[in-house]
Design a protein around this motif. Structure first.
Motif, short mmCIF file in Angstrom:
data_model
loop_
_atom_site.label_atom_id
_atom_site.label_comp_id
_atom_site.label_asym_id
_atom_site.label_seq_id
_atom_site.Cartn_x
_atom_site.Cartn_y
_atom_site.Cartn_z
N ALA A 98 -6.30 -0.40 -7.10
CA ALA A 98 -5.79 -1.70 -6.67
C ALA A 98 -5.69 -2.66 -7.85
O ALA A 98 -6.64 -2.80 -8.62
CB ALA A 98 -6.70 -2.31 -5.60
N GLY A 99 -4.52 -3.27 -8.00
CA GLY A 99 -4.36 -4.23 -9.08
C GLY A 99 -2.98 -4.20 -9.69
O GLY A 99 -1.99 -3.87 -9.02
N ASP A 100 -2.91 -4.49 -10.96
CA ASP A 100 -1.65 -4.64 -11.68
C ASP A 100 -1.14 -3.27 -12.12
O ASP A 100 -1.25 -2.89 -13.29
CB ASP A 100 -1.88 -5.57 -12.89
N VAL A 101 -0.59 -2.52 -11.16
CA VAL A 101 -0.22 -1.13 -11.41
C VAL A 101 1.13 -0.81 -10.78
O VAL A 101 1.63 -1.53 -9.91
CB VAL A 101 -1.27 -0.14 -10.84
N ASN A 102 1.71 0.30 -11.23
CA ASN A 102 2.90 0.88 -10.61
C ASN A 102 2.48 2.13 -9.86
O ASN A 102 1.87 3.03 -10.46
CB ASN A 102 3.93 1.22 -11.69
N PRO A 103 2.74 2.22 -8.55
CA PRO A 103 2.26 3.37 -7.77
C PRO A 103 2.66 4.72 -8.33
O PRO A 103 1.83 5.64 -8.38
CB PRO A 103 2.88 3.13 -6.38
N ASP A 104 3.90 4.87 -8.76
CA ASP A 104 4.33 6.18 -9.28
C ASP A 104 3.53 6.57 -10.52
O ASP A 104 3.17 7.75 -10.69
CB ASP A 104 5.83 6.15 -9.60
N VAL A 158 -2.76 3.41 -3.32
CA VAL A 158 -2.46 2.44 -4.37
C VAL A 158 -2.07 1.11 -3.75
O VAL A 158 -1.26 1.05 -2.82
CB VAL A 158 -1.32 2.94 -5.29
N VAL A 159 -2.66 0.05 -4.27
CA VAL A 159 -2.37 -1.31 -3.81
C VAL A 159 -1.85 -2.11 -5.00
O VAL A 159 -2.56 -2.29 -5.99
CB VAL A 159 -3.61 -2.01 -3.23
N ILE A 189 0.84 -1.20 0.00
CA ILE A 189 0.00 0.00 0.00
C ILE A 189 0.88 1.25 0.00
O ILE A 189 1.75 1.42 0.86
CB ILE A 189 -0.94 0.04 1.23
N LYS A 190 0.65 2.12 -0.96
CA LYS A 190 1.36 3.40 -1.04
C LYS A 190 0.33 4.52 -1.03
O LYS A 190 -0.77 4.38 -1.60
CB LYS A 190 2.21 3.48 -2.31
N ARG A 224 -7.83 -10.50 -3.40
CA ARG A 224 -8.72 -10.06 -4.48
C ARG A 224 -8.72 -8.53 -4.51
O ARG A 224 -9.25 -7.88 -3.62
CB ARG A 224 -10.13 -10.60 -4.25
N ALA A 225 -8.13 -7.98 -5.54
CA ALA A 225 -7.88 -6.53 -5.58
C ALA A 225 -9.16 -5.72 -5.46
O ALA A 225 -9.21 -4.72 -4.73
CB ALA A 225 -7.13 -6.16 -6.85
#
Length: 466
Positions: free
Chosen positions: A226-232, A51-52, A38-39, A392-393
């Motif tokens: 939440a999911g298949d991501v890059n926080p930045d 963001v997760v 978590i960011k 589960r996002a």
């Protein structure tokens, strides 16, 4: 509710034994694990972005949570937080044509929905991870510039009234409405999510705009991705799409939510309906997470222990055959969450079942009623279910949104750790402070013939005391 069978009990026992063995590692690891995935960032306009990372599948859930809901409603706005939720997906400045927003959501291959609760309204879309910018842009269009067209309001008004009608047709609707009005004196509209029929039928676009101006502002909202991501990447996209959303005055400074007045006496409700079993609800005013967070952790452990099939409570009430089923629950809220004991019994067993329940409630502060081993098991079970929830996002986004609004993210981050610290003395203190000898509301839903056969009156319900 069907009677428990031995195989179900054996399975439940195995789950508790296994989860108990895992408690130390799970409890100490949760915060560290959450901090890895978590960011957070707060934009200059006050919008919180959470963001997760979860790279299990190439999908992402985008959720907007707003601190709105029935808790903000005066009687003349009862039900309008929910009606606003329906209008969110309608025309806005970017998508002004009828159903254009919905069509765009379809073009993105998204699944979208929303919900209104007492202390949060959330909107979410799940879509392919490579469409995150377009998904954020879609939500931003509804947040920043809704049009509230009269014809669309008329259409959504009828949809909401249809939901109201379905709720009203349920046998439990009348009793829960009446009990809520007694449990929260003078503040029923702030707990009544479905609202008031006449308010819904008579509302105007102007009222929708007043809700938007007051509550739909960045410093009263959070975006959870939440999911298949890059926080930045997410932080950059959200700031580009929502950074110009105008900050507004804190709605709870200018117009604070009034405190729920404490109950001063018991109250009783009997509702008649063509039902088979007799349903019983007993409710107390429980803790507010903002005022007594420690009690909310005790409340969850307390409920879990009593709901354990092997607990003394269940053995005395359900396994004895007096009750078909009994459930204990505390609903965490910032503005006085309810404590509820609910159950079903037969008309033949009703009086004996009620006496047995009253006897058990009176024993909640008795030494030895709670076993430390029971606490260890249920705390471990909570830790395990919390860990599964993160897998589960989309569901995890909803969980974070709820806790962000009702409490704060820090409350959730420390949840398992604080649960693990609860002791038998904490449970007994919770019962003394909020249940034993405290004013409550008792409700019974019963068939008219069964009531006549029992000669049941509200005075009979008032006779039970802690």
């Amino acid at each position: 509710m069907s009677k428990r069978n031995p195989s179900w009990r054996a399975c439940a026992t195995l789950i508790f034994v296994l989860s108990s063995a895992l408690l130390p590692s799970i409890a100490t690891a949760q915060r560290a694990e959450l901090q890895k995935i978590i960011k957070q960032k707060v934009l200059p306009n006050g919008l919180e972005v959470i963001v997760v990372e979860n790279h299990g599948v190439p999908l992402v859930t985008l959720e907007v949570d707003v601190k709105n809901g029935s808790f903000t409603q005066t009687p003349d706005y009862a039900g309008l937080a929910h009606l606003y939720e329906h209008m969110f997906f309608r025309a806005n400045a970017r998508y002004p044509m009828p159903d254009a927003f919905v069509a765009r959501a379809g073009d993105l291959g998204s699944i979208y929905n929303a919900s209104t609760r007492e202390e949060v309204v959330n909107y979410f879309v799940t879509l392919p991870a490579d469409s995150i910018r377009e998904g954020i842009r879609l939500l931003a269009s509804a947040l920043k510039a809704p049009l509230f067209l009269q014809d669309e309001l008329e259409r959504e008004r009828q949809v909401v009234i249809g939901e109201y009608d379905r709720n009203e047709s349920s046998p439990g609707f009348v009793i829960t409405q009446r009990m809520d009005s007694l449990l929260y004196p003078g503040n029923f509209s702030r707990k009544n999510v479905i609202g008031d029929r006449q308010v819904i039928l008579s509302t105007t676009p102007a009222k929708m705009r007043s809700i938007q101006a007051k509550y739909y502002i960045p410093n009263n909202s959070a975006v959870i991705v939440a999911g298949d991501v890059n926080p930045d990447d997410v932080f950059r996209i959200v700031e580009q799409e929502l950074g110009d959303w105008k900050l507004g005055p804190d709605p709870f400074v200018a117009d604070p939510v009034p405190p729920i007045p404490p109950l001063t006496k018991n109250a009783e409700v009997i509702a008649e309906a063509p039902v088979g079993a007799v349903t019983v609800l007993i409710q107390w005013q429980g803790p507010s997470v903002g005022k007594d967070p420690a009690a909310t952790y005790a409340a969850d452990v307390f409920s879990d222990v009593l709901n354990d099939p092997q607990s003394r409570f269940q053995q005395r009430l359900a396994d004895s055959g007096l009750w078909q089923g009994v459930l204990v629950n505390y609903y965490t809220l910032n503005h006085t969450g309810p404590i509820t004991i609910s159950g079903q019994t037969s008309s033949e067993n009703f009086r004996a079942a009620m006496k047995a329940l009253q006897d058990e409630i009176a024993k909640f502060d008795t030494p030895g009623y709670f076993d430390p081993d029971e606490l260890t098991a249920v705390k471990a079970h909570r830790a395990v279910t919390s860990a599964f929830d993160r897998e589960r996002a989309s569901g995890f986004a909803h969980t974070l949104g709820f806790w962000w609004s009702v409490a704060n993210l820090e409350y959730y981050m420390g949840y398992v750790d604080n649960m693990a610290r609860q002791s038998v003395s904490d449970l007994r203190a919770y019962a003394r402070k909020y249940i034993i000898g405290k004013p409550r509301v008792t409700g019974v839903l019963i068939h008219p013939d069964a009531r006549r056969a029992l000669g049941l009156t509200e005075r009979d319900l008032a006779g039970g005391s802690n």
